[in-house]
Design an enzyme around this catalytic site. Structure first.
Site, PDB file in Angstrom:
ATOM      1  N   MET A   1       3.762   0.572  -0.054  1.00 56.05           N
ATOM      2  CA  MET A   1       2.870   0.268  -1.186  1.00 56.05           C
ATOM      3  C   MET A   1       3.167   1.207  -2.348  1.00 56.05           C
ATOM      4  O   MET A   1       3.406   2.393  -2.139  1.00 56.05           O
ATOM      5  CB  MET A   1       1.417   0.455  -0.757  1.00 56.05           C
ATOM      6  CG  MET A   1       1.016  -0.392   0.429  1.00 56.05           C
ATOM      7  SD  MET A   1      -0.697  -0.086   0.851  1.00 56.05           S
ATOM      8  CE  MET A   1      -0.896  -1.243   2.211  1.00 56.05           C
TER       9      MET A   1
ATOM     10  N   HIS B   1       5.619  -2.569  12.296  1.00 58.36           N
ATOM     11  CA  HIS B   1       5.388  -3.054  10.930  1.00 58.36           C
ATOM     12  C   HIS B   1       5.163  -1.857  10.012  1.00 58.36           C
ATOM     13  O   HIS B   1       4.285  -1.018  10.272  1.00 58.36           O
ATOM     14  CB  HIS B   1       4.171  -3.976  10.946  1.00 58.36           C
ATOM     15  CG  HIS B   1       3.890  -4.669   9.655  1.00 58.36           C
ATOM     16  ND1 HIS B   1       4.551  -5.809   9.251  1.00 58.36           N
ATOM     17  CD2 HIS B   1       2.997  -4.393   8.676  1.00 58.36           C
ATOM     18  CE1 HIS B   1       4.077  -6.211   8.080  1.00 58.36           C
ATOM     19  NE2 HIS B   1       3.135  -5.356   7.702  1.00 58.36           N
TER      20      HIS B   1
ATOM     21  N   ASP C   1      -0.716 -11.380   8.649  1.00 60.89           N
ATOM     22  CA  ASP C   1      -0.930  -9.944   8.423  1.00 60.89           C
ATOM     23  C   ASP C   1      -2.270  -9.715   7.734  1.00 60.89           C
ATOM     24  O   ASP C   1      -2.459 -10.129   6.582  1.00 60.89           O
ATOM     25  CB  ASP C   1       0.213  -9.409   7.554  1.00 60.89           C
ATOM     26  CG  ASP C   1       0.130  -7.901   7.322  1.00 60.89           C
ATOM     27  OD1 ASP C   1      -0.770  -7.249   7.874  1.00 60.89           O
ATOM     28  OD2 ASP C   1       0.994  -7.394   6.575  1.00 60.89           O
TER      29      ASP C   1
ATOM     30  N   ASP D   1       4.306  -0.731   6.237  1.00 55.21           N
ATOM     31  CA  ASP D   1       3.709  -1.202   4.987  1.00 55.21           C
ATOM     32  C   ASP D   1       4.043  -0.247   3.846  1.00 55.21           C
ATOM     33  O   ASP D   1       3.554   0.880   3.799  1.00 55.21           O
ATOM     34  CB  ASP D   1       2.183  -1.282   5.146  1.00 55.21           C
ATOM     35  CG  ASP D   1       1.771  -2.479   5.974  1.00 55.21           C
ATOM     36  OD1 ASP D   1       2.175  -3.605   5.638  1.00 55.21           O
ATOM     37  OD2 ASP D   1       1.031  -2.282   6.966  1.00 55.21           O
TER      38      ASP D   1
ATOM     39  N   HIS E   1       7.502  -4.293   5.183  1.00 51.56           N
ATOM     40  CA  HIS E   1       6.712  -5.155   4.299  1.00 51.56           C
ATOM     41  C   HIS E   1       6.584  -4.453   2.952  1.00 51.56           C
ATOM     42  O   HIS E   1       5.816  -3.494   2.821  1.00 51.56           O
ATOM     43  CB  HIS E   1       5.331  -5.387   4.956  1.00 51.56           C
ATOM     44  CG  HIS E   1       4.385  -6.203   4.145  1.00 51.56           C
ATOM     45  ND1 HIS E   1       3.056  -6.325   4.480  1.00 51.56           N
ATOM     46  CD2 HIS E   1       4.562  -6.950   3.022  1.00 51.56           C
ATOM     47  CE1 HIS E   1       2.455  -7.112   3.596  1.00 51.56           C
ATOM     48  NE2 HIS E   1       3.332  -7.491   2.698  1.00 51.56           N
TER      49      HIS E   1
ATOM     50  N   SER F   1       0.962  -2.194  12.818  1.00 48.62           N
ATOM     51  CA  SER F   1       1.251  -1.549  11.534  1.00 48.62           C
ATOM     52  C   SER F   1       0.935  -0.067  11.637  1.00 48.62           C
ATOM     53  O   SER F   1      -0.164   0.312  12.047  1.00 48.62           O
ATOM     54  CB  SER F   1       0.396  -2.168  10.434  1.00 48.62           C
ATOM     55  OG  SER F   1       0.423  -1.322   9.297  1.00 48.62           O
TER      56      SER F   1
ATOM     57  N   MET G   1       5.268  -4.046  -0.485  1.00 50.14           N
ATOM     58  CA  MET G   1       4.229  -4.418  -1.456  1.00 50.14           C
ATOM     59  C   MET G   1       4.499  -3.604  -2.717  1.00 50.14           C
ATOM     60  O   MET G   1       3.728  -2.713  -3.100  1.00 50.14           O
ATOM     61  CB  MET G   1       2.843  -4.128  -0.864  1.00 50.14           C
ATOM     62  CG  MET G   1       2.470  -5.118   0.232  1.00 50.14           C
ATOM     63  SD  MET G   1       1.123  -4.541   1.272  1.00 50.14           S
ATOM     64  CE  MET G   1       2.061  -3.591   2.471  1.00 50.14           C
TER      65      MET G   1
ATOM     66  N   MET H   1      -0.282 -13.465   4.217  1.00 48.09           N
ATOM     67  CA  MET H   1      -1.315 -12.419   4.169  1.00 48.09           C
ATOM     68  C   MET H   1      -2.679 -13.054   4.441  1.00 48.09           C
ATOM     69  O   MET H   1      -3.055 -14.029   3.786  1.00 48.09           O
ATOM     70  CB  MET H   1      -1.362 -11.757   2.789  1.00 48.09           C
ATOM     71  CG  MET H   1      -0.209 -10.844   2.433  1.00 48.09           C
ATOM     72  SD  MET H   1       0.046  -9.421   3.510  1.00 48.09           S
ATOM     73  CE  MET H   1      -1.570  -8.675   3.605  1.00 48.09           C
TER      74      MET H   1
HETATM   75  C1  DX5 Z   1      -2.348  -4.652   4.293  1.00 53.07           C
HETATM   76  C2  DX5 Z   1      -1.137  -4.449   5.150  1.00 53.07           C
HETATM   77  C3  DX5 Z   1      -1.382  -4.708   6.586  1.00 53.07           C
HETATM   78  C4  DX5 Z   1      -2.393  -3.767   7.205  1.00 53.07           C
HETATM   79  C5  DX5 Z   1      -3.071  -4.495   8.300  1.00 53.07           C
HETATM   80  O1  DX5 Z   1      -1.988  -4.614   2.955  1.00 53.07           O
HETATM   81  O2  DX5 Z   1      -0.076  -5.314   4.754  1.00 53.07           O
HETATM   82  O3  DX5 Z   1      -0.174  -4.709   7.347  1.00 53.07           O
HETATM   83  O4  DX5 Z   1      -1.851  -2.593   7.717  1.00 53.07           O
HETATM   84  O5  DX5 Z   1      -4.147  -3.746   8.748  1.00 53.07           O
HETATM   85  P1  DX5 Z   1      -5.379  -4.443   9.471  1.00 53.07           P
HETATM   86  O6  DX5 Z   1      -4.831  -5.063  10.743  1.00 53.07           O
HETATM   87  O7  DX5 Z   1      -6.315  -3.330   9.722  1.00 53.07           O
HETATM   88  O8  DX5 Z   1      -5.917  -5.502   8.548  1.00 53.07           O
HETATM   89 ZN    ZN Z   2       1.732  -5.503   6.135  1.00 55.54          ZN
END
Ligand code: DX5
Ligand code: ZN
Length: 228
Positions: free
Chosen positions: A40, A36, A176, A38, A69, A11, A71, A140
């Site tokens: 948000m 990956h 994840d 993320d 991903h 990620s 969110m 998750m």
């Molecule tokens: C969290 C994200 C993850 C995050 C994982 O909300 O969806 O993808 O980047 O990071 P680590 O591996 O540090 O938990």
């Molecule tokens: Zn993620």
């Protein structure tokens, strides 16, 4: 049944955002299978990261699968923008809106692989009615919003249940959150084949990425022999 191929999906949430392009190139060269991304929104999760323009800017830098991903809630209004930006997999959260089936139809209609993400508090059964529309189930293993959190072991039961429901279908199970060389084996034994790693893949900076990814891959591969 043959085990699904293992994939490492670092990620970029833990990357140096001032040098994001170089970071993506470095992860590609270090052996990432998927990248990956993320996304948000500060609404569905209590943090804000980046949007489709950043995905678009990074797209020319690697041919690796872009695993986006989302969110965000609502998600539907943004699916076309992420598809146009170069996402390969677009994953929406089951909890992000009342129309999961419609969201997945929309992702497939855009010609992309469709994913459903489940928070740690969401039962596996939520995906059962939509399995025909799903390429990836992302379980998750932390509450979404931040990197660097501790793996929640109870999600392994969710992974097992999703695996049982998805048996015989070409569906990848992705885990994840909090994935390290210590926790990856547990997730793989439960049935995960795509491992997202933020902190564990990116710790120490670019000079360490190849070793970090190799260590995670080694831990996951050693555990995959335990698959039924
Ligand atoms: C969290 C994200 C993850 C995050 C994982 O909300 O969806 O993808 O980047 O990071 P680590 O591996 O540090 O938990
Ligand atoms: Zn993620």
């Amino acid at each position: 049944m043959a085990a699904a191929p293992l994939r490492l999906a670092p990620s970029i949430l833990g990357a140096d955002f001032a040098r994001l392009g170089e970071e993506v190139r470095a992860l590609d060269e270090a052996g990432a299978d998927w990248i990956h991304l993320d996304v948000m929104d500060g609404h569905f999760v209590p943090n804000i990261s980046f949007g489709p323009d950043v995905v678009k800017a990074l797209r020319p830098l690697t041919t690796k699968t872009f695993d986006v991903h989302l969110m965000i809630a609502p998600a539907d209004a943004y699916l076309a923008a992420f598809a146009a930006a170069g996402a390969d997999v677009i994953t929406v959260h089951a909890e992000a809106g009342p129309h999961l089936h419609r969201s997945l139809q929309a992702i497939r209609a855009l010609g992309k692989r469709a994913g459903v993400a489940l928070n740690p508090g969401t039962p596996a059964a939520v995906v059962e009615p939509v399995l025909d529309l799903v390429d990836v189930v992302l379980v998750m293993s932390v509450n979404p919003g931040f990197g660097g959190q501790a793996f929640i072991p109870s999600v392994c039961e969710t992974i097992r249940r999703v695996g049982a429901m998805a048996a015989g279908r070409p569906i990848a199970i992705e885990v994840d959150g909090g994935i390290t060389v210590e926790t990856a084996p547990e997730a793989v034994r439960a049935g995960a084949s795509v491992l997202v790693a933020g902190s564990a893949a990116l710790k120490g900076g670019a000079a360490c990425y190849a070793a970090n990814i190799a260590a995670l891959r080694g831990a996951a591969e050693a555990a995959s022999g335990a698959w039924a």
